[in-house]
Design an enzyme around this catalytic site. Structure first.
Site, mmCIF file in Angstrom:
data_model
loop_
_atom_site.group_PDB
_atom_site.id
_atom_site.type_symbol
_atom_site.label_atom_id
_atom_site.label_comp_id
_atom_site.label_asym_id
_atom_site.label_seq_id
_atom_site.Cartn_x
_atom_site.Cartn_y
_atom_site.Cartn_z
ATOM 1 N N ASN A 200 16.916 -1.543 -3.531
ATOM 2 C CA ASN A 200 16.329 -2.242 -4.676
ATOM 3 C C ASN A 200 16.383 -1.318 -5.889
ATOM 4 O O ASN A 200 16.893 -0.194 -5.812
ATOM 5 C CB ASN A 200 14.906 -2.726 -4.372
ATOM 6 C CG ASN A 200 13.950 -1.580 -4.031
ATOM 7 O OD1 ASN A 200 14.075 -0.463 -4.544
ATOM 8 N ND2 ASN A 200 12.983 -1.855 -3.167
ATOM 9 N N ARG A 201 15.848 -1.772 -7.003
ATOM 10 C CA ARG A 201 15.977 -0.997 -8.242
ATOM 11 C C ARG A 201 15.331 0.379 -8.157
ATOM 12 O O ARG A 201 15.918 1.383 -8.565
ATOM 13 C CB ARG A 201 15.391 -1.797 -9.412
ATOM 14 C CG ARG A 201 16.285 -2.927 -9.879
ATOM 15 C CD ARG A 201 15.704 -3.682 -11.049
ATOM 16 N NE ARG A 201 14.526 -4.459 -10.679
ATOM 17 C CZ ARG A 201 14.064 -5.494 -11.387
ATOM 18 N NH1 ARG A 201 14.684 -5.850 -12.502
ATOM 19 N NH2 ARG A 201 12.994 -6.156 -10.997
ATOM 20 N N GLU A 203 14.585 2.137 -5.488
ATOM 21 C CA GLU A 203 15.264 2.981 -4.505
ATOM 22 C C GLU A 203 16.547 3.563 -5.079
ATOM 23 O O GLU A 203 16.845 4.753 -4.881
ATOM 24 C CB GLU A 203 15.561 2.170 -3.245
ATOM 25 C CG GLU A 203 14.316 1.846 -2.434
ATOM 26 C CD GLU A 203 14.554 0.792 -1.362
ATOM 27 O OE1 GLU A 203 13.709 0.671 -0.463
ATOM 28 O OE2 GLU A 203 15.580 0.069 -1.439
ATOM 29 N N ASP A 268 14.552 -7.982 3.963
ATOM 30 C CA ASP A 268 14.983 -8.252 5.337
ATOM 31 C C ASP A 268 15.823 -9.520 5.400
ATOM 32 O O ASP A 268 16.826 -9.592 6.113
ATOM 33 C CB ASP A 268 13.763 -8.421 6.245
ATOM 34 C CG ASP A 268 12.939 -7.148 6.383
ATOM 35 O OD1 ASP A 268 13.451 -6.070 6.041
ATOM 36 O OD2 ASP A 268 11.785 -7.244 6.837
#
Length: 314
Positions: A200-201, A203, A268
């Protein structure tokens, strides 16, 4: 959706077998009424009226794979405790095939959420940090399962279960299997050679640093992709959709307009959809809009949830 590649039929997806490897946890919910403030401290008193257990972590990824219409096998290690037994029971109820290792030194992860007046009031985590590589004992099982599956997901929650992931990636790639990874932490070098990472952003920014604009983002993402020898990098961007970076450039898919109730587990659903479709032979570029569509459905549900094939195909 008319411009998208066609979603494989339910029958086609049942031939897609996905091996899910990673950290599992039990998501436990206590629901109750809040009628007063505690006289002991300025906190609400929750009178618990209902309890619910759900599969979390890599187990929720397997649930999503299965719910979407593909077939999942979950390879992981749990403790020898009540939570492990409950996880095994829930997996059996879902019809998910498992290759479970038991480790008496490991405390099976439990995330307990206390819900009052439809709001999460607190979360209590039960876990320990293993003093050894908990999945090392499962390498032989991984090799045995690999031949029977069309794609592999590594679901890394940073709980110590995937220290051997570089060896597993090499074995999966040598067997010609697409390898999709939901990454965690600051060491992405251990994911080198994978087919796809789905950060994600926040991370991604931890690894690359912040970006000034879309052009700078593309430059950073492609540099990482090249350095790690990835086929593709998928940046999930919450309300801004998701962007795939591969050798052909960038493909952005905007988020679908939905009322968002809970983003828990949306990642997920994304990686499960991508792996299910890759296992059925769909190229990643064609699979991304369908993964985005699945995520838009699951955020409209409470807690760790999944999407059915019928919901996905609408």
């Amino acid at each position: 959706m008319n411009a998208w590649a066609a979603l494989p039929s339910r029958e086609q997806l049942t031939t897609s077998r996905v091996l899910v490897v990673g950290d599992v946890m039990l998501d436990r919910y206590w629901f109750g009424a809040v009628d007063r403030i505690s006289p002991e401290a300025p906190v609400p008193v929750v009178r618990v009226t209902r309890e619910e257990d759900r599969l979390g972590g890599a187990a929720n990824v397997a649930v999503n794979v299965q719910s979407l219409g593909a077939r999942a096998t979950l390879l992981t290690v749990v403790g020898e405790d009540e939570a492990a037994s409950r996880l095994e029971q829930l997996l059996a109820e879902r019809g998910i095939r498992t290759a479970l290792g038991r480790d008496p030194k490991l405390k099976t992860i439990v995330k307990l959420r206390v819900i009052g007046r439809s709001q999460q009031l607190m979360r209590v985590d039960f876990e320990n940090t293993p003093d050894h590589e908990v999945l090392a004992q499962m390498l032989a099982a991984f090799d045995a399962e690999l031949a029977q599956h069309a794609a592999v997901i590594f679901s890394d929650y940073g709980k110590g279960g995937l220290a051997h992931i570089p060896h597993m990636i090499k074995r999966a790639c040598a067997a010609g299997k697409p390898v999709l990874i939901d990454p965690k932490g600051h060491d992405y070098a251990r994911y080198a050679g994978a087919t796809l990472l789905t950060p994600n952003r926040s991370e991604l920014a931890q690894i690359t640093g912040p970006w000034r604009d879309e052009a700078h983002l593309a430059e950073l993402a492609q540099a990482m992709r090249t350095q790690l020898q990835l086929q593709a990098l998928l940046l999930t961007r919450s309300e801004d959709g998701m962007t795939l970076f591969d050798a052909s450039g960038a493909r952005h898919v905007p988020a679908e307009a939905r009322e968002v109730f809970d983003v828990t587990g949306a990642g997920d659903t994304v990686i499960a959809a991508l792996a299910a479709l890759a296992g059925a032979g769909m190229p990643l570029r064609d699979a991304v809009p369908w993964a985005n569509h699945a995520a838009s459905i699951v955020v409209g549900k409470f807690g760790t949830a999944s999407v059915t094939y019928d919901e996905w195909a609408q």
